[in-house]
Design a protein around this motif. Structure first.
Motif, PDB file in Angstrom:
ATOM      1  N   ALA A 107     -13.726 -10.305-120.828  1.00  0.00           N
ATOM      2  CA  ALA A 107     -12.743 -10.934-119.947  1.00  0.00           C
ATOM      3  C   ALA A 107     -11.347 -10.833-120.540  1.00  0.00           C
ATOM      4  O   ALA A 107     -10.387 -10.457-119.852  1.00  0.00           O
ATOM      5  N   VAL A 108     -11.238 -11.134-121.841  1.00  0.00           N
ATOM      6  CA  VAL A 108      -9.915 -11.097-122.475  1.00  0.00           C
ATOM      7  C   VAL A 108      -9.358  -9.668-122.476  1.00  0.00           C
ATOM      8  O   VAL A 108      -8.209  -9.425-122.074  1.00  0.00           O
TER       9      VAL A 108
ATOM     10  N   THR B  66      -8.340  -8.528-119.031  1.00  0.00           N
ATOM     11  CA  THR B  66      -7.097  -9.155-118.574  1.00  0.00           C
ATOM     12  C   THR B  66      -5.887  -8.516-119.246  1.00  0.00           C
ATOM     13  O   THR B  66      -4.850  -8.306-118.600  1.00  0.00           O
TER      14      THR B  66
ATOM     15  N   VAL C 295      -5.218  -5.468-117.444  1.00  0.00           N
ATOM     16  CA  VAL C 295      -4.565  -5.736-116.155  1.00  0.00           C
ATOM     17  C   VAL C 295      -3.057  -5.782-116.345  1.00  0.00           C
ATOM     18  O   VAL C 295      -2.293  -5.202-115.572  1.00  0.00           O
ATOM     19  N   ILE C 296      -2.629  -6.455-117.428  1.00  0.00           N
ATOM     20  CA  ILE C 296      -1.180  -6.644-117.620  1.00  0.00           C
ATOM     21  C   ILE C 296      -0.520  -5.330-117.999  1.00  0.00           C
ATOM     22  O   ILE C 296       0.593  -5.039-117.559  1.00  0.00           O
TER      23      ILE C 296
ATOM     24  N   TYR D 268      -9.312  -3.519-113.249  1.00  0.00           N
ATOM     25  CA  TYR D 268      -9.572  -4.327-114.443  1.00  0.00           C
ATOM     26  C   TYR D 268      -9.651  -5.806-114.093  1.00  0.00           C
ATOM     27  O   TYR D 268     -10.403  -6.569-114.709  1.00  0.00           O
ATOM     28  N   LEU D 269      -8.888  -6.204-113.075  1.00  0.00           N
ATOM     29  CA  LEU D 269      -8.948  -7.614-112.654  1.00  0.00           C
ATOM     30  C   LEU D 269     -10.352  -7.949-112.137  1.00  0.00           C
ATOM     31  O   LEU D 269     -10.889  -9.026-112.427  1.00  0.00           O
TER      32      LEU D 269
ATOM     33  N   SER E 182     -12.524  -8.400-115.010  1.00  0.00           N
ATOM     34  CA  SER E 182     -12.224  -9.695-115.616  1.00  0.00           C
ATOM     35  C   SER E 182     -12.927 -10.823-114.866  1.00  0.00           C
ATOM     36  O   SER E 182     -13.552 -11.707-115.469  1.00  0.00           O
TER      37      SER E 182
END
Lengths: 321, 175, 185
Positions: free
Chosen positions: B12-13, B16, B19-20, B31-32, B35
């Motif tokens: 998850a980390v 995320t 994603v950024i 990727y979201l 996540s």
């Protein structure tokens, strides 16, 4: 009857069975469509033309696996994988016979809804990554259609959940010993079936791929085995929806004792698969806005009313004795 | 079970972060989704399968689909990727990063202080969720209902079709 | 109201017709199959079917084609090519006659244009080839030992042209040539 079968054996059995039946459906569909159109269908290769499946598969394998230079390569490759994976994941919660289930989750139905909602990504990503206007149109239609019909699918299943008080499919099947849920939940069954057809984007709701208006929709740019994945994924989806319908409304494996439960389950599932093919043989495709109108203006109120009446009856029965 | 929890959290980390840092919007959304799926696994392991399933159905299955839908309509091309690249500069991310470091330090402190609850919580099934939603939290459910209703009314108003009558002198828009 | 009917017709007005059409389709299961199992069971072609092109002969086995080029001129896809020549009796015939069947569209214009019924389209379509070059038919492939659809027709026997062995006025239904220098009937 609770035979302790090794879980991996069940997984292998379900996977093998589904992967064997799904290509077989290609043959079955072509034969049945031919039957209903006064033709013979494939009848040359092998007995009754069964080997046409082999020929089809070989053809798909030897075709050039072409990725368009303008496509988004990674997403383009991921999309066909998603459709098969999500469709196969749905089989985790389906009880084929007492004890013959990969994992009897207590959120079985929700798990099925979750996997089918993830299936929308294959259409959207495939259509977007193709970078083709027809593919994009198909993807947008597919996204809207699948999101909308997911709502009604979930809502129409909830009637059964209310009657049993459980999300587990095994419990639901066991609750149908006396009466199949198709009788008290007939409206739910009809709406679920319609939503299921739209969810697998089969005819008459194959609007994302309608070949007469947008060529092949989201998979116009796919060729070779990547297209084959979409193709097989669609058939796996049909099997999935049919078996879920059987579990929810037609008593799953239940039936007279002269046949083993698995056989009953398979027989009932095939009736629904044949119904899917009959729908394809007989009905024309509605327009896109008609589909949306039908969903939001008719199916949604009907499912909600069905749900409310069921809830009222369940509450009344609980309080009266 | 604990291993699944830590793997899912790590996924998850990482997802995320991806994603950024993605410049391409659709890749970021992919990727979201990963996540969200990882967070669903985390919730499942923590003993709330109902919420985990709803997380996938609603967030990963519906909301991200809608976001992708909008992005497809926007028809983003290569130039937006380069534009995005110019936006992610040091001045922009230093502030949030520092604040996150503070939060990270707090989490590390809490974990090391030993007052953590076990991963293996009792399983909360759908009945318990329903009872608590329509028991102590009924006001929240009602408020959510009103909010969603207003949203539907607003969407209906925006999407209302006015029937246009095409005529050489009687042209008008019928309400 | 009419607008509403337009958008809702699949649901409100035709709900039962959908079920009815499904039932009708289902009943087609018990109908007779329309398929012809082709390689074993041949298709019944009509006599006027426009298929493979042949060059026919006279009843006395002479070539009917006189090399007039009308077929080549009529051909919309220009798939016919020929070269006319003359034998020692003054009878015209094609030196070569070539039809490229990979171009031919079987329109039958050549047959219509032919003044001597030489070129004819016959009911036969089984002419697939693995090599495209084999679809170019030469005169020896086209010429048949028969008269085709017009038995008994012999162009040189009815034409007024004088060739070796047949002088002016000797054709069928032809009176001897009038002596224009004489006034006698």
């Amino acid at each position: 009857m609770e035979a302790p079968i090794h879980p991996m054996l069940i997984v292998a059995g379900v996977l093998g069975g589904v992967m064997l039946v799904a290509p077989g459906l290609i043959w079955l569909e072509r034969r049945l469509l031919a039957l209903w159109q006064d033709r013979y269908g494939p009848n040359r290769a092998g007995p009754f033309g069964v080997l046409v499946v082999l020929a089809d598969t070989l053809k798909l394998f030897f075709k050039e696996d072409w990725t368009p230079p303008f496509a988004d390569k990674k997403v383009f490759i991921v999309a066909p994988a998603i459709v098969v994976i999500t469709a196969l994941l749905g089989f985790v919660v389906i009880p084929f016979a007492p004890g013959f289930i990969v994992s009897d989750l207590n959120i079985g139905i929700l798990f099925f809804l979750a996997t089918s909602s993830m299936g929308a990504y294959s259409i959207i990503l495939g259509g977007w990554a193709s970078n083709n206007k027809y593919a994009l149109l198909g993807a947008m239609r597919g996204a809207a259609q699948m999101i909308s019909y997911e709502v009604f699918m979930g809502l129409s299943m909830m009637g059964v959940v209310l009657l049993t008080g459980s999300f587990s499919l095994q419990t639901i099947v066991n609750a149908q010993q006396d009466l199949w849920f198709v009788v008290p939940q007939f409206v739910g069954f009809v709406t679920f079936l319609i939503a299921g057809i739209a969810e697998t984007h089969r005819l008459p709701f194959d609007i994302p791929e309608s070949e007469s208006e947008i060529i092949a929709g989201f998979h116009s740019e796919y060729s070779g085995m990547k297209f084959g994945m979409f193709f097989v994924g669609e058939y796996i989806g049909i099997i999935l929806i049919s078996s879920i319908t059987v579990c929810l409304y037609f008593g799953g494996w239940l039936g007279p004792a002269f046949l083993p439960p698995v056989v009953w389950f398979i027989l009932k599932t095939f009736v629904f698969i044949i119904l899917f093919i009959l729908l394809r043989a007989s009905l024309p495709r509605p327009r896109y806005d008609q589909l949306m109108d039908f969903g939001w203006k008719i199916l949604l109120p009907v499912t909600i009313i069905n749900l409310m009446i069921t809830a009222a009856i369940v509450l009344f029965n609980e309080n009266s004795p | 079970m604990e291993a699944t929890f830590y793997i899912a959290s790590a996924v998850a980390v990482l997802a995320t972060i991806m994603v950024i840092t993605r410049y391409n919007m659709v890749h970021a959304l992919l990727y979201l989704i990963v996540s969200f799926l990882a967070i669903a696994v985390v919730i499942f392991v923590l003993g709330a399968p109902f919420i985990a399933a709803l997380e996938i159905i609603i967030y990963a299955g519906a909301i991200v689909v809608l976001i992708i839908f909008v992005i497809m309509m926007l028809n983003l091309r290569e130039e937006t990727v380069t534009q995005e690249k110019t936006w992610l500069t040091k001045e922009v991310y230093v502030g949030p990063a520092l604040l996150s470091v503070v939060l990270l330090a707090e989490i590390v402190y809490i974990i090391t202080s030993g007052e953590t609850t076990s991963v293996n919580q009792p399983v909360i099934d759908a009945t318990a969720v329903g009872v608590s939603l329509y028991g102590p939290y009924v006001i929240g459910v009602e408020l959510c209902g009103i909010l969603l209703m207003s949203g539907i009314v607003g969407a209906y108003h925006l999407g209302r079709q006015k029937k246009k009558i095409v005529h050489r002198f009687l042209e008008k828009i019928e309400e | 109201m009419d607008n509403r009917l337009l958008t809702m017709d699949i649901t409100e007005t035709n709900m039962f017709s959908i079920i009815q059409s499904m039932w009708l389709t289902f009943l087609h299961m018990f109908h007779k199959r329309e398929t012809i199992q082709y390689p074993e069971e041949k298709v019944k072609l009509t006599t006027r079917w426009r298929g493979r092109i042949v060059l026919t002969r006279d009843p006395d086995m002479g070539e009917r084609c006189v090399g007039c080029y009308l077929c080549a001129a009529a051909c919309p896809v220009d798939c016919i090519s020929l070269q006319a020549t003359e034998d020692e009796h003054g009878r015209r015939y094609p030196e070569f006659f070539r039809i490229n069947f990979s171009r031919c569209i079987f329109c039958g214009y050549c047959e219509e244009a032919c003044p001597t019924y030489a070129i004819q389209l016959i009911p036969d379509f089984e002419m697939g080839e693995y090599n495209r070059q084999n679809l170019v038919y030469e005169k020896k492939d086209l010429l048949i030992d028969g008269q085709g659809k017009y038995p008994g027709y012999n162009y040189y026997k009815v034409a007024g042209l004088a060739i070796g062995g047949k002088d002016k006025g000797e054709a069928e239904h032809e009176s001897p040539p009038v002596d224009v220098k004489s006034l006698l009937p």
